[in-house]
Each structure stands twice: as structure tokens, then as C-alpha cells.
Motif scaffolding. Structure first.
Motif, PDB file in Angstrom:
ATOM      1  N   GLY A  35       0.772  -1.240   0.000  1.00  0.00           N
ATOM      2  CA  GLY A  35       0.000   0.000   0.000  1.00  0.00           C
ATOM      3  C   GLY A  35       0.804   1.290   0.000  1.00  0.00           C
ATOM      4  O   GLY A  35       0.245   2.366   0.193  1.00  0.00           O
ATOM      5  N   LYS A  36       2.102   1.208  -0.235  1.00  0.00           N
ATOM      6  CA  LYS A  36       2.943   2.415  -0.236  1.00  0.00           C
ATOM      7  C   LYS A  36       2.491   3.416  -1.297  1.00  0.00           C
ATOM      8  O   LYS A  36       2.276   4.594  -0.995  1.00  0.00           O
ATOM      9  N   THR A  37       2.311   2.959  -2.503  1.00  0.00           N
ATOM     10  CA  THR A  37       1.875   3.842  -3.585  1.00  0.00           C
ATOM     11  C   THR A  37       0.444   4.312  -3.363  1.00  0.00           C
ATOM     12  O   THR A  37       0.093   5.444  -3.712  1.00  0.00           O
ATOM     13  N   SER A  38      -0.377   3.498  -2.739  1.00  0.00           N
ATOM     14  CA  SER A  38      -1.762   3.893  -2.456  1.00  0.00           C
ATOM     15  C   SER A  38      -1.818   5.076  -1.497  1.00  0.00           C
ATOM     16  O   SER A  38      -2.713   5.925  -1.602  1.00  0.00           O
ATOM     17  N   ILE A  39      -0.885   5.152  -0.578  1.00  0.00           N
ATOM     18  CA  ILE A  39      -0.824   6.308   0.330  1.00  0.00           C
ATOM     19  C   ILE A  39      -0.518   7.572  -0.470  1.00  0.00           C
ATOM     20  O   ILE A  39      -1.176   8.603  -0.301  1.00  0.00           O
ATOM     21  N   ILE A  43      -3.092  11.142  -1.502  1.00  0.00           N
ATOM     22  CA  ILE A  43      -2.763  12.568  -1.445  1.00  0.00           C
ATOM     23  C   ILE A  43      -3.034  13.216  -2.801  1.00  0.00           C
ATOM     24  O   ILE A  43      -3.585  14.318  -2.880  1.00  0.00           O
ATOM     25  N   TYR A  44      -2.685  12.527  -3.865  1.00  0.00           N
ATOM     26  CA  TYR A  44      -2.954  13.031  -5.211  1.00  0.00           C
ATOM     27  C   TYR A  44      -4.458  13.176  -5.440  1.00  0.00           C
ATOM     28  O   TYR A  44      -4.924  14.159  -6.012  1.00  0.00           O
ATOM     29  N   GLY A  49      -8.660  15.361  -7.295  1.00  0.00           N
ATOM     30  CA  GLY A  49     -10.003  14.802  -7.408  1.00  0.00           C
ATOM     31  C   GLY A  49     -10.073  13.522  -8.214  1.00  0.00           C
ATOM     32  O   GLY A  49     -11.153  13.009  -8.483  1.00  0.00           O
ATOM     33  N   ARG A  50      -8.942  12.990  -8.611  1.00  0.00           N
ATOM     34  CA  ARG A  50      -8.890  11.745  -9.381  1.00  0.00           C
ATOM     35  C   ARG A  50      -7.530  11.089  -9.159  1.00  0.00           C
ATOM     36  O   ARG A  50      -6.599  11.701  -8.657  1.00  0.00           O
ATOM     37  N   SER A  51      -7.437   9.839  -9.564  1.00  0.00           N
ATOM     38  CA  SER A  51      -6.199   9.084  -9.427  1.00  0.00           C
ATOM     39  C   SER A  51      -5.227   9.444 -10.543  1.00  0.00           C
ATOM     40  O   SER A  51      -5.636   9.831 -11.637  1.00  0.00           O
ATOM     41  N   PHE A  52      -3.941   9.274 -10.294  1.00  0.00           N
ATOM     42  CA  PHE A  52      -2.950   9.452 -11.357  1.00  0.00           C
ATOM     43  C   PHE A  52      -2.863   8.215 -12.243  1.00  0.00           C
ATOM     44  O   PHE A  52      -2.184   8.219 -13.252  1.00  0.00           O
ATOM     45  N   ARG A  53      -3.584   7.150 -11.881  1.00  0.00           N
ATOM     46  CA  ARG A  53      -3.547   5.901 -12.652  1.00  0.00           C
ATOM     47  C   ARG A  53      -4.676   5.766 -13.655  1.00  0.00           C
ATOM     48  O   ARG A  53      -4.685   4.830 -14.436  1.00  0.00           O
ATOM     49  N   GLY A  54      -5.665   6.637 -13.618  1.00  0.00           N
ATOM     50  CA  GLY A  54      -6.777   6.533 -14.555  1.00  0.00           C
ATOM     51  C   GLY A  54      -7.938   7.398 -14.126  1.00  0.00           C
ATOM     52  O   GLY A  54      -7.982   7.891 -13.007  1.00  0.00           O
ATOM     53  N   LEU A  55      -8.897   7.581 -15.018  1.00  0.00           N
ATOM     54  CA  LEU A  55     -10.016   8.474 -14.752  1.00  0.00           C
ATOM     55  C   LEU A  55     -11.186   7.815 -14.030  1.00  0.00           C
ATOM     56  O   LEU A  55     -11.937   8.474 -13.346  1.00  0.00           O
ATOM     57  N   TYR A  67     -17.536   2.620  -1.726  1.00  0.00           N
ATOM     58  CA  TYR A  67     -16.964   3.949  -1.899  1.00  0.00           C
ATOM     59  C   TYR A  67     -15.524   3.970  -1.404  1.00  0.00           C
ATOM     60  O   TYR A  67     -15.063   3.047  -0.746  1.00  0.00           O
ATOM     61  N   LEU A  68     -14.828   5.025  -1.728  1.00  0.00           N
ATOM     62  CA  LEU A  68     -13.540   5.309  -1.107  1.00  0.00           C
ATOM     63  C   LEU A  68     -13.639   6.698  -0.493  1.00  0.00           C
ATOM     64  O   LEU A  68     -14.407   7.545  -0.960  1.00  0.00           O
ATOM     65  N   GLN A  69     -12.872   6.907   0.546  1.00  0.00           N
ATOM     66  CA  GLN A  69     -12.891   8.201   1.214  1.00  0.00           C
ATOM     67  C   GLN A  69     -11.477   8.539   1.663  1.00  0.00           C
ATOM     68  O   GLN A  69     -10.767   7.690   2.207  1.00  0.00           O
ATOM     69  N   VAL A  70     -11.084   9.786   1.409  1.00  0.00           N
ATOM     70  CA  VAL A  70      -9.792  10.283   1.859  1.00  0.00           C
ATOM     71  C   VAL A  70     -10.051  11.617   2.552  1.00  0.00           C
ATOM     72  O   VAL A  70     -10.751  12.477   2.016  1.00  0.00           O
ATOM     73  N   PHE A  71      -9.481  11.775   3.729  1.00  0.00           N
ATOM     74  CA  PHE A  71      -9.678  12.985   4.520  1.00  0.00           C
ATOM     75  C   PHE A  71      -8.322  13.412   5.070  1.00  0.00           C
ATOM     76  O   PHE A  71      -7.525  12.571   5.484  1.00  0.00           O
TER      77      PHE A  71
END
Length: 99
Positions: A35-39, A43-44, A49-55, A67-71
Motif C-alpha cells: 500500500g505504499k503507492t496507495s498512500i 494525497i494526489y 479529485g482523481r487518481s494518477f492511474r486513470g479516470l 466507496y472510497l474516502q480520503v480525509f
């Protein structure tokens, strides 16, 4: 600005994690697939508002979850603020951003 607190729920292989990073230097290490890259991706997602890996949101949401949630709590020299994002895979355009 510095991240004082980062809370991630259902992002890829991360079920739930809360991180309180140091204002100086932080190292992220672990085995492959831990999960290192997921952390970093979380932040990205907060910034863009979107992932750097895809839309599409679906592939980044943990399997079987709705759902996913980041705070995060962020702080500059004088201002402390919080920001969060919640994404659903079913409604591709569905994003909830709060500050």
C-alpha cells in the motif's frame, strides 16, 4: 502546507488507515503490494479529485466496497484546514468534496 493527519478508507488494498506524518521527513516502506503507492495516490486524489492511474473511480475502490474516502487535516504557518473526498464507482461522476 503540511499534512497533519491523513485518513484513508477503501483505497485499493487499504481498508482503513490513519497517518499522522512528521512535519519534517517521512519514509514509507513495506513489502510489495503493501500500500505504499496507495498512500501517495490518496494525497494526489485529494489534490486533483482523481487518481494518477486513470479516470474511472471503480478500479481504485477496494474490492467489494461501495466507496472510497480520503480525509486530511492540513496546516500552513497560520491556517489549519481540512479537506475530504468521497467517490462512488456506480455513479462515475459522483464525487463529494468537503472543506
Amino acid at each position: 502546507m503540511a499534512i497533519k493527519n491523513l485518513h484513508i478508507i477503501n483505497l485499493r488494498n487499504i481498508r482503513q488507515i490513519e497517518i499522522n506524518p512528521s512535519p519534517m521527513l517521512n519514509m514509507i516502506w513495506g513489502d510489495n503490494g503493501s500500500g505504499k503507492t496507495s498512500i501517495l495516490e490518496s494525497i494526489y486524489i485529494l489534490c486533483r479529485g482523481r487518481s494518477f492511474r486513470g479516470l474511472r473511480a471503480g478500479p481504485i475502490i477496494r474490492n467489494g466496497e461501495e466507496y472510497l474516502q480520503v480525509f486530511a487535516v492540513i496546516q500552513s504557518a497560520e491556517i489549519k484546514s481540512s479537506i475530504g473526498i468521497k467517490k462512488h464507482p456506480v455513479k462515475q461522476k459522483s464525487k463529494l468534496i468537503k472543506q
